[in-house]
Design a protein around this motif. Sequence first.
Motif, PDB file in Angstrom:
ATOM      1  N   VAL A 101       0.836  -1.200   0.000  1.00  0.00           N
ATOM      2  CA  VAL A 101       0.000   0.000   0.000  1.00  0.00           C
ATOM      3  C   VAL A 101       0.871   1.250   0.000  1.00  0.00           C
ATOM      4  O   VAL A 101       0.601   2.214  -0.735  1.00  0.00           O
ATOM      5  CB  VAL A 101      -0.949  -0.011   1.215  1.00  0.00           C
ATOM      6  N   ARG A 102       1.916   1.249   0.793  1.00  0.00           N
ATOM      7  CA  ARG A 102       2.788   2.421   0.852  1.00  0.00           C
ATOM      8  C   ARG A 102       3.465   2.678  -0.490  1.00  0.00           C
ATOM      9  O   ARG A 102       3.558   3.820  -0.945  1.00  0.00           O
ATOM     10  CB  ARG A 102       3.843   2.245   1.954  1.00  0.00           C
ATOM     11  N   TYR A 103       3.936   1.620  -1.133  1.00  0.00           N
ATOM     12  CA  TYR A 103       4.609   1.805  -2.420  1.00  0.00           C
ATOM     13  C   TYR A 103       3.635   2.338  -3.467  1.00  0.00           C
ATOM     14  O   TYR A 103       3.983   3.256  -4.226  1.00  0.00           O
ATOM     15  CB  TYR A 103       5.224   0.487  -2.896  1.00  0.00           C
ATOM     16  N   ARG A 104       2.444   1.769  -3.502  1.00  0.00           N
ATOM     17  CA  ARG A 104       1.468   2.239  -4.503  1.00  0.00           C
ATOM     18  C   ARG A 104       1.145   3.711  -4.295  1.00  0.00           C
ATOM     19  O   ARG A 104       1.018   4.469  -5.263  1.00  0.00           O
ATOM     20  CB  ARG A 104       0.187   1.392  -4.427  1.00  0.00           C
ATOM     21  N   LEU A 105       1.002   4.134  -3.043  1.00  0.00           N
ATOM     22  CA  LEU A 105       0.704   5.534  -2.779  1.00  0.00           C
ATOM     23  C   LEU A 105       1.885   6.423  -3.157  1.00  0.00           C
ATOM     24  O   LEU A 105       1.700   7.506  -3.724  1.00  0.00           O
ATOM     25  CB  LEU A 105       0.346   5.724  -1.308  1.00  0.00           C
ATOM     26  N   MET A 106       3.087   5.970  -2.859  1.00  0.00           N
ATOM     27  CA  MET A 106       4.275   6.751  -3.212  1.00  0.00           C
ATOM     28  C   MET A 106       4.384   6.927  -4.723  1.00  0.00           C
ATOM     29  O   MET A 106       4.660   8.034  -5.212  1.00  0.00           O
ATOM     30  CB  MET A 106       5.532   6.051  -2.666  1.00  0.00           C
ATOM     31  N   LEU A 163      -5.075   4.992   4.304  1.00  0.00           N
ATOM     32  CA  LEU A 163      -5.253   6.180   5.139  1.00  0.00           C
ATOM     33  C   LEU A 163      -3.998   6.423   5.980  1.00  0.00           C
ATOM     34  O   LEU A 163      -3.518   7.558   6.091  1.00  0.00           O
ATOM     35  CB  LEU A 163      -6.474   6.009   6.043  1.00  0.00           C
ATOM     36  N   GLN A 164      -3.443   5.354   6.547  1.00  0.00           N
ATOM     37  CA  GLN A 164      -2.215   5.479   7.320  1.00  0.00           C
ATOM     38  C   GLN A 164      -1.068   5.988   6.444  1.00  0.00           C
ATOM     39  O   GLN A 164      -0.291   6.857   6.853  1.00  0.00           O
ATOM     40  CB  GLN A 164      -1.830   4.123   7.919  1.00  0.00           C
ATOM     41  N   ALA A 165      -0.972   5.451   5.236  1.00  0.00           N
ATOM     42  CA  ALA A 165       0.101   5.847   4.325  1.00  0.00           C
ATOM     43  C   ALA A 165      -0.037   7.305   3.908  1.00  0.00           C
ATOM     44  O   ALA A 165       0.955   8.035   3.782  1.00  0.00           O
ATOM     45  CB  ALA A 165       0.115   4.934   3.101  1.00  0.00           C
ATOM     46  N   GLN A 166      -1.264   7.760   3.688  1.00  0.00           N
ATOM     47  CA  GLN A 166      -1.490   9.157   3.312  1.00  0.00           C
ATOM     48  C   GLN A 166      -1.019  10.103   4.405  1.00  0.00           C
ATOM     49  O   GLN A 166      -0.424  11.160   4.130  1.00  0.00           O
ATOM     50  CB  GLN A 166      -2.974   9.371   3.009  1.00  0.00           C
ATOM     51  N   ILE A 167      -1.287   9.727   5.648  1.00  0.00           N
ATOM     52  CA  ILE A 167      -0.829  10.549   6.775  1.00  0.00           C
ATOM     53  C   ILE A 167       0.697  10.560   6.824  1.00  0.00           C
ATOM     54  O   ILE A 167       1.324  11.594   7.063  1.00  0.00           O
ATOM     55  CB  ILE A 167      -1.418  10.017   8.094  1.00  0.00           C
ATOM     56  N   LEU A 168       1.298   9.385   6.582  1.00  0.00           N
ATOM     57  CA  LEU A 168       2.751   9.254   6.646  1.00  0.00           C
ATOM     58  C   LEU A 168       3.446  10.119   5.595  1.00  0.00           C
ATOM     59  O   LEU A 168       4.467  10.759   5.879  1.00  0.00           O
ATOM     60  CB  LEU A 168       3.141   7.780   6.449  1.00  0.00           C
TER      61      LEU A 168
END
Length: 455
Positions: A101-106, A163-168
Motif C-alpha cells: 500500500v505504501r509503495y502504490r501511494l508513493m 489512510l495510514q500511508a497518506q498521513i505518513l
Amino acid sequence: MEPPQTAGEDPSSVFRQETEVRCRRRVAALSAPALSASRLTLPGVMDAEGRVDESRLRMHIFKNGGVSPSERGLAWRFLFGMYPCSSTALERSLLQEQLLVRYRLMKRKWQQFLPSAVRIQLNGTDAELFTAVRYFDEREAQIQQQAQDQSEEVKDRIAFLELQAQILFERVTFDQEELREAARIIDKDVPRTSRDLAYYQDEGLGNLLVLRDILITYAAFHPEVSYAQGMNDLCSRFLEVLDSEVDTFWSFSCYMEKFSRDFMADGLHRKIELEAALLKELDPPLYTHLVKDNMESFTFCHRWLLLGFQREFEHSDAIRLFEILSCDHLELISQQVDRARYQERLGLNHCTEESSESPQQSFNTDFTFELFICAAILLDNRESLLRCRDDVQLIQFTSSLQGKLDLNSTVKKAESHFYNYCKRCARDYMNGHCRANSSKHEDFFYQLRSLFVLK
C-alpha cells in the motif's frame, strides 16, 4: 568455495533450478505475498515460527558461496532488510500488505505531481521498447482487475492502510526540476539495462518499465540521493532475483540506506582511496607502480567497486558474489578476531603495565571484503598490471577481464589475503604490547585460522 547446494541435490539439479529461475520471461508481479509465509530450509537458520537467525544466515551465505537459486528470493528479503529477521511468518504477511500500500501511494503521488513522467519517453528508434510498453500496460490492467476482485474484507483493510500511508507521506514535497531531470536520465539508462538477460527478453521486456518506475519512485522520495548512473544495473539485480516490483523497491531502498554514499563523488573517492591503501599493505611494489604517473586515483577499479563486479564474472556467479559481499562476512570475522585477541591478551601473564595502558591497535574495518576481492584480482594479474604504463592501458586491461574471472578462485584468494592481513595485524599488536611464549601465539593464530573455510 563451492557453488551452493542444498542437501541431497546434485550439481545438475542445481543448474536446472538456476536455469529455470533465470529464464522467466514474464513481467514481474507487483507484490509476492505468498513468500511471507515461506520457509528457508537452510540448516538452523529459521525457527518454527519463521524467525531468522541473521548471523547464521550470513555465515551460511559466505561459507557456502551463496544460497541455492530456489531459496535466493526469500533469503534476499531477509538479507537486505525488507523482512526483519526477528519477524514471524504471521507478522510478515501483515507487513507485506503495508509495504504494498505504501509503495502504490508513493508511486501515485509522484505520478500526479509530474504526469509527464508517467510514460517513458520513446524516441522511436527502439522498436522493442514499444513492445515493452504493451506488456507493461497489460500487467497494469491485470493488477487493476485483481484489485477489483478482492473481497470486501480485504478492501476495507487496504483502505485503512492507505489512510495510514497518506498521513505518513502527507508532508512529502518534490522539486519538479530535480525530479524531471532524474526521470530524464533514468529514461536514458533503463533501455540499456541488461538487455541480453533472459529476464528482459520476450514478455520480460516489460520489466524494463517496472525497473523504471522503481527508480523514479526511489529518486522522488530520496532527493538527497536522487538517481545516479549505475543504480539501474544495481536495482536490476534485485528485480531479477525478487521478481516483484514492491519487494524490489523496499529491498533496494534498504540496501541504499547503507551504500547510497557510494554513488556520490566523496563516497566513491573514499572507497578508491581505501583500495589503494589496502594494496599498499598487501603489495607495496605494485602499489608504487600504480600510483606513479598520476594513477593514484585507481579509477580503473571504479566500476568494479560501484557495481560489485557485476560484469567481471559470469552472470550467475556475479549474483552469488553480490550475496557474499552483502553478508558482511569481513565485519563479522573482524569482530570475532577482536574478541579472540582480547581473550588472548587477558590470558597473558607477562604484559607490562605500560602496554596495558597503550591503545589497542585495531584492524581497519573500513577494509570491506569487496576491497579484498578487488585486491585479489589485482594481485592475480600482477605481471600484466606492471606492464601497464598509463591510465589508458589500465582501463583496456581491466576491460578485457569482463566475464572471464573465476569466482571460486577469486574468493579463496581474497579470503587468504584477509586472513594474512588479520594475522599480521594481530602479530604486530602482540609483539608490540606483550611478551608471550610461542605456544600462546600458536594458539591464537589457530583460533584465527579456524574462523575461515578456505578449501
